[in-house]
Design an enzyme around this catalytic site. Sequence first.
Site, PDB file in Angstrom:
ATOM      1  N   SER A   1       1.272  -1.194  -0.077  1.00  0.00           N
ATOM      2  CA  SER A   1       0.128   0.014  -0.196  1.00  0.00           C
ATOM      3  C   SER A   1       0.399   1.632   0.086  1.00  0.00           C
ATOM      4  O   SER A   1       1.813   1.466   0.850  1.00  0.00           O
ATOM      5  CB  SER A   1      -0.686  -0.158   1.445  1.00  0.00           C
ATOM      6  OG  SER A   1      -1.600  -1.089   0.980  1.00  0.00           O
TER       7      SER A   1
ATOM      8  N   HIS B   1      -3.183   0.981  -4.786  1.00  0.00           N
ATOM      9  CA  HIS B   1      -2.981  -0.129  -5.326  1.00  0.00           C
ATOM     10  C   HIS B   1      -3.185   0.403  -6.448  1.00  0.00           C
ATOM     11  O   HIS B   1      -4.435   0.689  -7.092  1.00  0.00           O
ATOM     12  CB  HIS B   1      -3.315  -1.399  -5.086  1.00  0.00           C
ATOM     13  CG  HIS B   1      -2.769  -1.393  -3.719  1.00  0.00           C
ATOM     14  ND1 HIS B   1      -1.387  -2.962  -3.370  1.00  0.00           N
ATOM     15  CD2 HIS B   1      -3.067  -1.696  -2.461  1.00  0.00           C
ATOM     16  CE1 HIS B   1      -1.541  -2.933  -1.888  1.00  0.00           C
ATOM     17  NE2 HIS B   1      -2.249  -2.330  -1.577  1.00  0.00           N
TER      18      HIS B   1
ATOM     19  N   HIS C   1      -5.362  -9.076  -2.196  1.00  0.00           N
ATOM     20  CA  HIS C   1      -5.674  -9.375  -0.749  1.00  0.00           C
ATOM     21  C   HIS C   1      -6.854 -10.288   0.054  1.00  0.00           C
ATOM     22  O   HIS C   1      -8.254 -10.140  -1.147  1.00  0.00           O
ATOM     23  CB  HIS C   1      -5.894  -8.125  -0.213  1.00  0.00           C
ATOM     24  CG  HIS C   1      -5.160  -7.248  -0.014  1.00  0.00           C
ATOM     25  ND1 HIS C   1      -5.137  -6.232  -1.343  1.00  0.00           N
ATOM     26  CD2 HIS C   1      -4.155  -6.595   0.841  1.00  0.00           C
ATOM     27  CE1 HIS C   1      -4.140  -5.801  -1.083  1.00  0.00           C
ATOM     28  NE2 HIS C   1      -3.041  -5.477  -0.408  1.00  0.00           N
TER      29      HIS C   1
ATOM     30  N   TYR D   1      -9.631  -9.352   1.348  1.00  0.00           N
ATOM     31  CA  TYR D   1      -9.867  -8.830   2.080  1.00  0.00           C
ATOM     32  C   TYR D   1     -11.394  -8.480   0.868  1.00  0.00           C
ATOM     33  O   TYR D   1     -12.709  -8.097   0.714  1.00  0.00           O
ATOM     34  CB  TYR D   1      -9.823  -7.761   2.485  1.00  0.00           C
ATOM     35  CG  TYR D   1      -9.466  -6.588   2.637  1.00  0.00           C
ATOM     36  CD1 TYR D   1      -9.570  -5.921   1.451  1.00  0.00           C
ATOM     37  CD2 TYR D   1      -7.973  -6.568   2.877  1.00  0.00           C
ATOM     38  CE1 TYR D   1      -8.761  -4.771   1.153  1.00  0.00           C
ATOM     39  CE2 TYR D   1      -7.146  -5.689   2.483  1.00  0.00           C
ATOM     40  CZ  TYR D   1      -6.943  -4.699   1.260  1.00  0.00           C
ATOM     41  OH  TYR D   1      -6.081  -4.045   1.294  1.00  0.00           O
ATOM     42  N   GLU D   2     -10.569  -8.767  -0.403  1.00  0.00           N
ATOM     43  CA  GLU D   2     -10.976  -7.609  -1.416  1.00  0.00           C
ATOM     44  C   GLU D   2     -12.363  -9.188  -2.610  1.00  0.00           C
ATOM     45  O   GLU D   2     -12.641  -8.751  -3.186  1.00  0.00           O
ATOM     46  CB  GLU D   2     -10.217  -7.784  -2.455  1.00  0.00           C
ATOM     47  CG  GLU D   2      -9.180  -6.795  -2.656  1.00  0.00           C
ATOM     48  CD  GLU D   2      -7.857  -6.185  -2.866  1.00  0.00           C
ATOM     49  OE1 GLU D   2      -8.816  -5.560  -4.914  1.00  0.00           O
ATOM     50  OE2 GLU D   2      -7.198  -6.966  -2.962  1.00  0.00           O
TER      51      GLU D   2
ATOM     52  N   ALA E   1       3.225  -2.887   4.006  1.00  0.00           N
ATOM     53  CA  ALA E   1       1.962  -1.491   4.882  1.00  0.00           C
ATOM     54  C   ALA E   1       1.234  -2.378   6.017  1.00  0.00           C
ATOM     55  O   ALA E   1       1.056  -3.372   5.863  1.00  0.00           O
ATOM     56  CB  ALA E   1       0.696  -0.590   4.428  1.00  0.00           C
TER      57      ALA E   1
ATOM     58  N   MET F   1      -2.363  -7.525   6.058  1.00  0.00           N
ATOM     59  CA  MET F   1      -3.448  -8.041   5.254  1.00  0.00           C
ATOM     60  C   MET F   1      -2.751  -9.193   4.459  1.00  0.00           C
ATOM     61  O   MET F   1      -3.345  -9.043   2.948  1.00  0.00           O
ATOM     62  CB  MET F   1      -5.178  -7.487   5.495  1.00  0.00           C
ATOM     63  CG  MET F   1      -5.399  -6.435   6.738  1.00  0.00           C
ATOM     64  SD  MET F   1      -6.204  -5.341   6.052  1.00  0.00           S
ATOM     65  CE  MET F   1      -6.333  -4.529   7.812  1.00  0.00           C
ATOM     66  N   SER F   2      -1.593  -9.594   4.248  1.00  0.00           N
ATOM     67  CA  SER F   2      -0.940  -9.623   2.391  1.00  0.00           C
ATOM     68  C   SER F   2      -0.044 -10.317   2.853  1.00  0.00           C
ATOM     69  O   SER F   2       0.554 -10.886   4.045  1.00  0.00           O
ATOM     70  CB  SER F   2      -0.371  -8.309   1.771  1.00  0.00           C
ATOM     71  OG  SER F   2       0.563  -7.378   2.720  1.00  0.00           O
TER      72      SER F   2
ATOM     73  N   ASN G   1       1.705   2.269  11.800  1.00  0.00           N
ATOM     74  CA  ASN G   1       0.559   2.984  12.347  1.00  0.00           C
ATOM     75  C   ASN G   1       1.224   1.753  13.777  1.00  0.00           C
ATOM     76  O   ASN G   1       1.932   0.746  13.314  1.00  0.00           O
ATOM     77  CB  ASN G   1      -0.862   2.331  12.456  1.00  0.00           C
ATOM     78  CG  ASN G   1      -1.124   1.374  11.928  1.00  0.00           C
ATOM     79  OD1 ASN G   1      -0.824   0.894  10.516  1.00  0.00           O
ATOM     80  ND2 ASN G   1      -1.613   0.476  12.407  1.00  0.00           N
TER      81      ASN G   1
ATOM     82  N   HIS H   1      -6.966   3.933   7.021  1.00  0.00           N
ATOM     83  CA  HIS H   1      -5.838   3.735   6.045  1.00  0.00           C
ATOM     84  C   HIS H   1      -5.423   4.737   5.560  1.00  0.00           C
ATOM     85  O   HIS H   1      -4.186   4.641   4.916  1.00  0.00           O
ATOM     86  CB  HIS H   1      -6.888   2.968   4.749  1.00  0.00           C
ATOM     87  CG  HIS H   1      -6.354   3.026   3.692  1.00  0.00           C
ATOM     88  ND1 HIS H   1      -5.717   2.217   3.688  1.00  0.00           N
ATOM     89  CD2 HIS H   1      -6.145   3.131   1.708  1.00  0.00           C
ATOM     90  CE1 HIS H   1      -5.305   1.483   1.917  1.00  0.00           C
ATOM     91  NE2 HIS H   1      -5.706   2.202   1.557  1.00  0.00           N
TER      92      HIS H   1
HETATM   93  N1  HPA Z   1      -3.600  -3.768  10.736  1.00  0.00           N
HETATM   94  C1  HPA Z   1      -4.184  -4.926   9.683  1.00  0.00           C
HETATM   95  N2  HPA Z   1      -3.290  -3.980   8.508  1.00  0.00           N
HETATM   96  C2  HPA Z   1      -2.334  -3.172   8.455  1.00  0.00           C
HETATM   97  C3  HPA Z   1      -2.566  -2.109   9.384  1.00  0.00           C
HETATM   98  C4  HPA Z   1      -2.426  -2.559  11.029  1.00  0.00           C
HETATM   99  O1  HPA Z   1      -2.571  -2.465  11.783  1.00  0.00           O
HETATM  100  N3  HPA Z   1      -1.775  -1.206   9.088  1.00  0.00           N
HETATM  101  C5  HPA Z   1      -1.413  -1.062   8.228  1.00  0.00           C
HETATM  102  N4  HPA Z   1      -2.076  -2.862   7.607  1.00  0.00           N
END
Ligand code: HPA
Length: 299
Positions: free
Chosen positions: A37, A68, A90, A92-93, A120, A223-224, A247, A261
């Site tokens: 990302s 993306h 992903h 989740y898509e 990320a 998530m990847s 984060n 995001h």
């Molecule tokens: N959790 C899950 N996926 C992420 C996060 C997170 O805090 N930050 C970036 N991708």
Amino acid sequence: MFPQVNQSDTYEDCKATADWLLARTAVRPSVGIVCGSGLGGLAAVLKDQVAFDYKDVPNFPQSTVHGHAGRLVFGTLKGRSCVCMQGRFHLYEGYPVQKVAMPMRIFKLLGVDTVILTNAAGGLNQDFKVGDIMIVKDHINLPGFAGTHPLVGLNDERFGVRFPCMSDAYDRELQQLAVDVGQELGFGDLLKEGVYSVLGGPSFETVAECRMLRKLGADAVGMSTVHEVIVARHCGLRVFALSLITNQAVMDYDSQEKANHEEVLATAKQRAEQLERLIYTMVARMEHHNNNNNHDDDD
Ligand code: HPA
């Protein structure tokens, strides 16, 4: 029979995609790069580019996420032939996990021997700061515990064995190379190493989930990447992965932080240039392995 047997593309499907691409570019990549990302800028550094929109590539899924781009870019990076995914897929898509990881098989059939993946991630390790770059040394495939695993289904031995080893998934030499290059470039203090845990998303984690993941030994959550790593290792690709800590995962009920995001993309933007320099310097230094006889001699 397994219900998901038909969900993965066959060897012939993957071969057709690889051949379609090879017919349209003279680049014969030995390095495959997957941009996480907000980290797709790396593709812009490639010289003599030939790019394909995912929607035009036979059998390829399409990127649906902001941040993306959805392009496969061929070109050279410091004299090395590369192919770069600007945007990945992903769970989740809504894609089946086999489809999420299928580009690794395309990489293999294009002649790639080494894959570099970026993502990320949220930091679970309290020693990590936002903006740190975690060299992934291992992973926890939580969806895999429940059967969401990219190698579920019939195994095609042309890709790899039924029960592949994962204890050596992340190449040690490449991890060391990343440390050396990071120090040389003057940001060794940003580099950390750790365990990446994947979840299905798309919601960010609850406090209880973050605490659980930390107790299980994860340093970062995202998530990847993990599905791709498993499929890449299955077909014998050498793997290196980096997580940009965008984060802090929220571990405390009193915290005012909320994962979102926008913060992920903002941190990615700040660090993208350093991450790109790290990767292209690594690529320039990399020794190549033996997927095929395609070695570009040097920069
Ligand atoms: N959790 C899950 N996926 C992420 C996060 C997170 O805090 N930050 C970036 N991708």
